[in-house]
Design an enzyme around this catalytic site. Structure first.
Site, PDB file in Angstrom:
ATOM      1  N   ASP A  14     -62.197 -64.318 -16.287  1.00  0.00           N
ATOM      2  CA  ASP A  14     -63.919 -63.566 -17.389  1.00  0.00           C
ATOM      3  C   ASP A  14     -65.068 -64.586 -17.837  1.00  0.00           C
ATOM      4  O   ASP A  14     -65.331 -63.178 -18.891  1.00  0.00           O
ATOM      5  CB  ASP A  14     -63.097 -62.747 -18.255  1.00  0.00           C
ATOM      6  CG  ASP A  14     -62.305 -61.722 -18.335  1.00  0.00           C
ATOM      7  OD1 ASP A  14     -61.610 -61.126 -17.056  1.00  0.00           O
ATOM      8  OD2 ASP A  14     -61.967 -60.924 -18.840  1.00  0.00           O
ATOM      9  N   HIS A  45     -63.864 -68.431 -26.649  1.00  0.00           N
ATOM     10  CA  HIS A  45     -62.992 -69.030 -25.564  1.00  0.00           C
ATOM     11  C   HIS A  45     -62.798 -70.308 -24.862  1.00  0.00           C
ATOM     12  O   HIS A  45     -61.915 -70.855 -24.298  1.00  0.00           O
ATOM     13  CB  HIS A  45     -63.038 -67.698 -24.742  1.00  0.00           C
ATOM     14  CG  HIS A  45     -62.983 -66.487 -25.371  1.00  0.00           C
ATOM     15  ND1 HIS A  45     -61.641 -65.926 -26.424  1.00  0.00           N
ATOM     16  CD2 HIS A  45     -63.872 -65.481 -25.392  1.00  0.00           C
ATOM     17  CE1 HIS A  45     -61.674 -64.969 -26.618  1.00  0.00           C
ATOM     18  NE2 HIS A  45     -63.375 -64.604 -26.112  1.00  0.00           N
ATOM     19  N   TYR A  63     -70.661 -56.147 -28.578  1.00  0.00           N
ATOM     20  CA  TYR A  63     -71.303 -55.298 -27.270  1.00  0.00           C
ATOM     21  C   TYR A  63     -71.551 -53.521 -27.112  1.00  0.00           C
ATOM     22  O   TYR A  63     -72.390 -53.304 -26.607  1.00  0.00           O
ATOM     23  CB  TYR A  63     -70.197 -55.133 -25.596  1.00  0.00           C
ATOM     24  CG  TYR A  63     -69.638 -56.802 -25.848  1.00  0.00           C
ATOM     25  CD1 TYR A  63     -68.943 -57.078 -27.227  1.00  0.00           C
ATOM     26  CD2 TYR A  63     -70.446 -57.760 -25.185  1.00  0.00           C
ATOM     27  CE1 TYR A  63     -67.854 -58.934 -26.793  1.00  0.00           C
ATOM     28  CE2 TYR A  63     -69.925 -58.766 -25.175  1.00  0.00           C
ATOM     29  CZ  TYR A  63     -68.948 -59.602 -25.805  1.00  0.00           C
ATOM     30  OH  TYR A  63     -68.401 -60.376 -25.603  1.00  0.00           O
ATOM     31  N   ASP A  93     -64.504 -62.191 -35.243  1.00  0.00           N
ATOM     32  CA  ASP A  93     -64.470 -61.367 -33.697  1.00  0.00           C
ATOM     33  C   ASP A  93     -63.486 -60.590 -33.682  1.00  0.00           C
ATOM     34  O   ASP A  93     -62.399 -60.978 -33.498  1.00  0.00           O
ATOM     35  CB  ASP A  93     -64.953 -62.903 -32.265  1.00  0.00           C
ATOM     36  CG  ASP A  93     -65.241 -62.374 -31.203  1.00  0.00           C
ATOM     37  OD1 ASP A  93     -66.125 -61.961 -30.435  1.00  0.00           O
ATOM     38  OD2 ASP A  93     -64.488 -61.264 -30.684  1.00  0.00           O
ATOM     39  N   ASP A 151     -67.926 -57.602 -32.118  1.00  0.00           N
ATOM     40  CA  ASP A 151     -66.784 -56.366 -31.154  1.00  0.00           C
ATOM     41  C   ASP A 151     -66.020 -56.343 -32.198  1.00  0.00           C
ATOM     42  O   ASP A 151     -65.114 -55.498 -31.425  1.00  0.00           O
ATOM     43  CB  ASP A 151     -66.969 -57.383 -29.897  1.00  0.00           C
ATOM     44  CG  ASP A 151     -66.209 -58.319 -30.748  1.00  0.00           C
ATOM     45  OD1 ASP A 151     -66.107 -58.911 -29.102  1.00  0.00           O
ATOM     46  OD2 ASP A 151     -65.981 -58.836 -31.238  1.00  0.00           O
ATOM     47  N   HIS A 183     -61.748 -60.763 -30.472  1.00  0.00           N
ATOM     48  CA  HIS A 183     -60.513 -61.355 -29.498  1.00  0.00           C
ATOM     49  C   HIS A 183     -60.375 -63.332 -30.313  1.00  0.00           C
ATOM     50  O   HIS A 183     -60.829 -63.542 -30.646  1.00  0.00           O
ATOM     51  CB  HIS A 183     -62.151 -61.787 -28.198  1.00  0.00           C
ATOM     52  CG  HIS A 183     -62.320 -60.805 -27.659  1.00  0.00           C
ATOM     53  ND1 HIS A 183     -63.583 -60.180 -27.403  1.00  0.00           N
ATOM     54  CD2 HIS A 183     -61.808 -59.586 -26.850  1.00  0.00           C
ATOM     55  CE1 HIS A 183     -63.516 -59.070 -27.040  1.00  0.00           C
ATOM     56  NE2 HIS A 183     -62.105 -58.876 -26.333  1.00  0.00           N
ATOM     57  N   ASP A 191     -69.289 -57.475 -11.770  1.00  0.00           N
ATOM     58  CA  ASP A 191     -67.892 -57.749 -12.053  1.00  0.00           C
ATOM     59  C   ASP A 191     -67.696 -56.957 -13.341  1.00  0.00           C
ATOM     60  O   ASP A 191     -68.117 -57.111 -14.615  1.00  0.00           O
ATOM     61  CB  ASP A 191     -68.025 -59.459 -12.558  1.00  0.00           C
ATOM     62  CG  ASP A 191     -67.080 -59.695 -13.461  1.00  0.00           C
ATOM     63  OD1 ASP A 191     -66.395 -61.106 -13.408  1.00  0.00           O
ATOM     64  OD2 ASP A 191     -65.987 -58.840 -13.902  1.00  0.00           O
TER      65      ASP A 191
HETATM   66  C1  LIG Z   1     -66.711 -63.770 -26.895  1.00  0.00           C
HETATM   67  C2  LIG Z   1     -65.776 -63.018 -26.735  1.00  0.00           C
HETATM   68  O1  LIG Z   1     -64.626 -62.679 -27.688  1.00  0.00           O
HETATM   69  O2  LIG Z   1     -66.540 -61.726 -27.284  1.00  0.00           O
HETATM   70  N1  LIG Z   1     -65.294 -62.590 -25.021  1.00  0.00           N
HETATM   71  C3  LIG Z   1     -64.761 -61.225 -25.181  1.00  0.00           C
HETATM   72  C4  LIG Z   1     -64.578 -61.577 -23.299  1.00  0.00           C
HETATM   73  C5  LIG Z   1     -63.525 -60.184 -23.252  1.00  0.00           C
HETATM   74  C6  LIG Z   1     -62.959 -60.856 -22.007  1.00  0.00           C
HETATM   75  N2  LIG Z   1     -62.258 -59.616 -21.587  1.00  0.00           N
HETATM   76 ZN   LIG Z   2     -64.937 -61.112 -28.976  1.00  0.00          ZN
END
Ligand SMILES: CC(O)(O)NCCCCN
Ligand SMILES: [Zn+2]
Length: 664
Positions: free
Chosen positions: A92, A135, A305, A172, A265, A174, A20
């Protein structure tokens, strides 16, 4: 009080079992490298290790539905095919036979952290967990998240400890839409998030992630979104948003507890964020939140990441939680055009809800949605940022600098008849000043300042400054008979050959400072009640408060919106904080100021006070020793004149000082 560290290797025992592309970056090594970096650097030994625990059903049900929890409960018994099938209903995210167990440990770790902080067992702490949480929604897993660790922790803190106001800061990269949905109508939880957005072209591609989602019903104003519509954001962009959006609102909100969705990230090198902020920025973001809520801060890992920048960012965060000196941030050249656009939109969207944002000006467009600005903006930005400049995996950056703790935290130079406050080391030894320097002093001051005693004072002061610069002492407190006279002397004679740049923060005004630099070796910011006749140079910035320094609202507004951005851009090697007699500054404000100024010059702050103000030596010493400042209670609305004056001052200065820019 110490710093809690929660980590359990059990949370490394699940991973993606099929192909994935969206999920392959969420690997167990994220947790392993973070914890190992803390061990290797010796930071884990300095923390108080708190065991993880499983969140109970009722704790999970604080945020999630029974339907969802019951469904997730079945996953440990699923076959690989069932797990794949089950996963398809969400976005995701992936499931694994052990992820339910780990998700309970992740949420339970956040609750253990809240318990440790709220019971006073520790001052602050961090939980290294996976799966992340921000999320996940009432009845859905999403974005690698299963249970919303931080949302559960916020509800738990309110329920168990009667916490009235919780600030959630989500750095973060996101948007934690799960957190937003959970609290958007709840005025007791202020959710702040910045996130890569690119005009809704970045995951999770939600319209409600834009800055005009301010919360609903009674929660209106308590949801702050700052969308990044370009990649490549740097330290300047992050600090500008903290100084001009988050901190003014956070101080006005006056939380009892701060929770951080600590996703890394948003750091350079991360494949998701593609940003350029360096790991040491998290040292400063953490520091800027540590004076809120009396220092009660719980950081919970979300994303991150790039294993290298993740580990470095985690270490930077923990080191600040432990109270170590902050690294100096160099070359902050102000926010980029896109960041200014975003912060201006966020400020204007919240102007009506927060008195500290009342003077925010609307962005140029009538419809403030960033989508309509996109064409002009993107053309502009594309030229500014050629493809190869974009920060990607291949990006390299320097290791964060060492943050060495000086052997002595706080020293004092006091008249012999004044007792030294607890915790401070009295500096009595001093080397004789160079004869040349003594004659210069004598020439400069024919007053009592340099009689026998005076020369002793100056030589001790000189020794103290030498030790600060040598990082043998972190900060110092000096009591003298004549503050103004000694300040001049420190600035003109005692520091000139020791440091490159001195930031002088002058609280109150006894008289005009007859010292103006044009060479930039000294930057003077004077906060007082009187207006100075005119702006003398880029390096002398008088801030006038209608009611003077006793007006804490006006004072903190000037500190957050002007002094901090200036200080970051100027990047001094020494901070001289001068308390003019009769300034009227309130004790808690004084301690907040000392706390915030620790962010500069590796914490080398020299506090200069008049002997007759020795009554506030105790609180000064407490702040210098790194004890969290008491919250600024019930801040009134700053006087309109002051808010206007600050806005005008920023507009006038932003040509010279880019970090003051809040309008495009
Ligand atoms: C915890 C997070 O915010 O880093 N997850 C990011 C998921 C990205 C999916 N495309
Ligand atoms: Zn994130």
């Amino acid at each position: 009080m110490g710093t809690a560290l929660l980590y359990d290797e059990e949370m490394t025992k699940y991973k993606l079992l099929w192909v994935d592309a969206a999920c392959k970056i969420e690997v167990p090594e994220r947790l392993i490298v973070s914890y190992e970096a803390l061990v290797r650097s010796g930071l884990s030994d300095r923390c108080i290790s708190i065991p993880a625990r499983e969140a109970s059903d009722s704790e999970i049900l604080l945020v999630h539905s029974e339907l969802y929890l019951e469904a997730v409960k079945k996953t440990p018994y699923m076959t690989l095919e069932d797990l794949k099938e089950f996963t398809l209903q969400f976005g995701d995210v992936y499931f694994h036979p052990n992820i339910y167990h780990c998700a309970k440990l992740a949420s339970g770790s956040a609750l253990q952290l809240v318990d440790s902080v709220m019971t006073g067992k520790v001052r602050n702490g961090i939980a290294l967990v996976r799966p992340p949480g921000h999320h996940s929604m009432h009845s859905a897993a999403n974005g690698f998240c299963v249970f919303n660790n931080v949302a559960i922790a916020a509800r738990y803190a309110k329920q168990k400890y009667g916490v009235k106001r919780v600030l959630i800061v989500d750095w973060d990269i996101h948007h934690g839409q799960g957190v937003q949905y959970c609290f958007e109508d709840d005025p007791s939880v202020l959710y702040f998030s910045w996130h890569r957005y690119e005009h809704q072209n970045f995951w999770p591609n939600l319209r409600e992630s834009d800055y005009d989602s301010v919360g609903k019903e009674s929660g209106a104003g308590f949801n702050i979104n700052v969308p990044w519509n370009n990649v490549g954001m740097e330290n300047s962009d992050y600090l500008s948003v903290f100084c001009h959006v988050l901190l003014p609102v956070a101080y006005e909100f006056c939380p009892d507890l701060v929770l951080v969705c600590a996703g890394f990230d948003s750091a350079i090198g991360d494949p998701e964020g593609e940003m350029c902020a360096t790991p040491d920025i998290f040292a400063h973001l953490t520091h800027l939140l540590m004076n809120l809520a009396g220092g009660k801060l719980c950081a919970v890992l979300e994303g991150g990441y790039n294993l290298t920048s993740l580990a470095q960012s985690v270490c930077q965060t923990v080191q600040t939680l432990l109270g170590d000196p902050l690294p100096q941030l160099a070359n902050l050249r102000g926010p980029c055009k896109s960041a200014v656009e975003s912060l201006q939109c966020a400020r204007s969207a919240h102007r009506r809800y927060w008195s500290f944002l009342k003077h925010a000006t609307d962005p140029p467009m009538t419809d403030i949605s960033t989508k309509h600005i996109k064409s002009a903006m993107e053309e502009e930005e594309k030229t500014e940022m050629a493809e190869e400049e974009r920060c990607t995996e291949g990006k390299v950056w320097p290791e964060p600098p060492e943050r060495l703790c000086p052997p002595v935290c706080s020293a004092s130079v006091l008249p012999d008849d004044v007792a030294c406050p607890d915790g401070l080391k009295r500096l009595s030894s001093s080397k004789d000043l160079e004869p040349l320097l003594v004659s210069k002093l004598k020439n400069r001051f024919r007053t009592a300042a340099v009689d026998g005693d005076g020369v002793t004072t100056f030589s001790r002061l000189y020794t103290l400054i030498e030790k600060l610069v040598a990082n043998e002492i972190r900060n110092g407190l000096v009591l003298v008979p004549d503050v103004a006279a000694v300040m001049m002397c420190v600035v003109q004679d005692l520091t000139s050959d020791l440091v490159k740049r001195v930031l002088v923060v002058c609280v109150g005004k006894e008289k005009e400072l007859d010292y103006v630099t044009t060479d930039g070796k000294v930057l003077v910011v004077q906060i007082s009640s009187e207006d100075s006749e005119e702006q003398r140079s880029k390096y002398y910035i008088p801030v006038c408060l209608k009611k003077g320094c006793s007006d804490t609202s006006g004072f903190i507004q000037a500190v957050l919106g002007l002094l901090l951005p200036l200080g970051y851009e100027y990047n001094p090697d020494l901070v001289l904080l001068v308390r003019m007699p009769g300034s009227g500054v309130v004790d808690s404000m004084w301690q907040q100021l000392i706390g915030l100024l620790q962010g500069f010059a590796k914490g080398h702050t020299l506090v200069l006070m008049q002997v007759n103000e020795k009554a506030c030596m105790g609180s000064t010493a407490s702040a210098l020793l790194g004890h969290p400042a008491p919250p600024l209670q019930d801040l009134q609305t700053p006087f309109p004149e002051d808010g206007d004056a600050l806005e005008r001052l920023r507009e006038r200065l932003q040509a010279d000082w880019k970090m003051l820019q809040t309008t495009s």
